[in-house]
Design an enzyme around this catalytic site. Structure first.
Site, PDB file in Angstrom:
ATOM      1  N   ASP A 102      57.160 -59.721  15.585  1.00  0.00           N
ATOM      2  CA  ASP A 102      57.684 -58.851  16.650  1.00  0.00           C
ATOM      3  C   ASP A 102      57.228 -57.398  16.504  1.00  0.00           C
ATOM      4  OD1 ASP A 102      59.197 -58.134  14.498  1.00  0.00           O
ATOM      5  OD2 ASP A 102      61.129 -58.755  15.339  1.00  0.00           O
ATOM      6  N   ASP A 103      56.373 -57.125  15.502  1.00  0.00           N
ATOM      7  CA  ASP A 103      55.755 -55.798  15.439  1.00  0.00           C
ATOM      8  C   ASP A 103      54.250 -55.890  15.749  1.00  0.00           C
ATOM      9  OD1 ASP A 103      55.105 -57.056  13.064  1.00  0.00           O
ATOM     10  OD2 ASP A 103      56.032 -55.553  11.755  1.00  0.00           O
ATOM     11  N   ASP A 189      53.849 -68.017   6.086  1.00  0.00           N
ATOM     12  CA  ASP A 189      52.417 -67.965   6.401  1.00  0.00           C
ATOM     13  C   ASP A 189      51.581 -68.567   5.265  1.00  0.00           C
ATOM     14  OD1 ASP A 189      53.046 -65.815   4.739  1.00  0.00           O
ATOM     15  OD2 ASP A 189      51.946 -64.321   5.898  1.00  0.00           O
ATOM     16  N   HIS A 213      49.897 -54.700   9.796  1.00  0.00           N
ATOM     17  CA  HIS A 213      50.101 -53.345   9.283  1.00  0.00           C
ATOM     18  C   HIS A 213      49.797 -53.233   7.788  1.00  0.00           C
ATOM     19  CE1 HIS A 213      53.976 -54.644   7.731  1.00  0.00           C
ATOM     20  NE2 HIS A 213      54.343 -55.031   8.946  1.00  0.00           N
TER      21      HIS A 213
END
Ligand code: UDP
Ligand code: MN
Length: 273
Positions: A102-103, A189, A213
């Site tokens: 969600d980022d 993941d 990020h």
């Protein structure tokens, strides 16, 4: 000309887009997504969370799925969510499964173009690792042997073709994904990479245009933004890792996704003209 065996080109509607989120992040992270890239893929994008939320169900046009998984940032809870994302993809019958956090900002047309270059009836695991060498872990069943494999960082986004998804199904569907994550004691993941690379002996294909990020966002050049597929941001204490681009001021757009959207779509409703 079309023949009986030719497959029509993949389009947006052939993609199942899932976004992992959590109760505490609805208000802080979903609005900017809903305002920007979600508008380009409303029918194809689903948010996987851990609580009911009428406000965000409405804002997402009923595309908020309560997984029933626990709302904590532990391995079990995250693998539980990924398991539900994966099972929901299998039920959807779409050609491609693409997972995002969600980022992430997803450059939807570029995602479609990238997938069009790959045949969904072949086995594809497309994403970007954030480590320099394959991950090495102890093989619990054959100690002291080690196994090594690549995995795509979840926070950069990754995609699986239906062909590969179907091969994973007997191993990973219906809660088995959680058991595997539990057995190797690694995050969702990493578990995905273990299933694909180690259990199925298929390889991750690196897509450089995915960005988490864990990479410095400021190095992505403004003139090359349209070629990228995903972007992200982080904010650890005073340290901000965000795109560096012209646009709205930092009060209005601290994480730069509104400015990015206007960069890609200058005529969009909220963009200055
Ligand atoms: N997340 C979650 N449950 C939690 C915390 C985070 O599902 O308790 C999700 C979050 O919404 C995001 C992803 O996990 O999609 C990664 O979380 P975050 O960006 O906060 O952490 P990171 O691992 O990137 O530092
Ligand atoms: Mn993150």
């Amino acid at each position: 000309t079309t023949t009986a065996t030719s497959k029509p080109q993949t389009s947006l509607d052939d993609i199942f887009i899932s976004v992992k989120t959590t109760k505490n992040f609805h208000a802080t992270r979903l609005d900017v997504i809903i305002k920007t890239w979600f508008t380009l893929a409303r029918e194809q994008t689903w948010f996987f969370t851990d609580s009911d939320d009428e406000e965000y169900s409405e804002k997402t046009h009923n595309h908020l799925i309560n997984t029933g998984c626990s709302a904590s940032h532990n391995r079990m809870a995250l693998c539980c969510k990924m398991a539900v994302e994966f099972d929901t993809f299998l039920e959807s019958n779409k050609r491609w499964f693409c997972h995002f956090d969600d980022d992430n900002y997803v450059n939807v047309p570029q995602l479609v173009r990238m997938l069009q270059k790959h045949d969904w009836t072949d086995d594809w695991y497309l994403g970007k690792p954030s480590i320099k060498a394959p991950l090495e872990i102890l093989d619990r069943e054959h100690m002291p042997q080690k196994i090594s494999f690549w995995f795509a960082t979840g926070g950069a986004g990754f995609c699986l073709s239906r062909s590969l998804g179907l091969k994973m199904k007997p191993l990973a569907s219906g809660g088995k994904f959680i058991s595997i994550g539990d057995k190797i004691r690694l995050p969702d993941d990493v578990t995905m990479g273990y299933i694909v690379e180690h259990l199925l002996s298929k390889q991750l294909t690196v897509v450089e245009e995915f960005h988490s990020h864990l990479e410095p966002m400021k190095f992505l050049k403004q003139s090359h933004l349209a070629e990228q597929i995903t972007f992200s941001y982080s904010h650890y204490g005073p340290e901000m890792n965000v795109l560096s681009l012209n646009g709205f001021n930092n009060q209005i757009d601290p994480y730069r996704f509104l400015s990015l959207h206007c960069n890609l779509y200058p005529n969009f409703s909220f963009c200055p003209r």
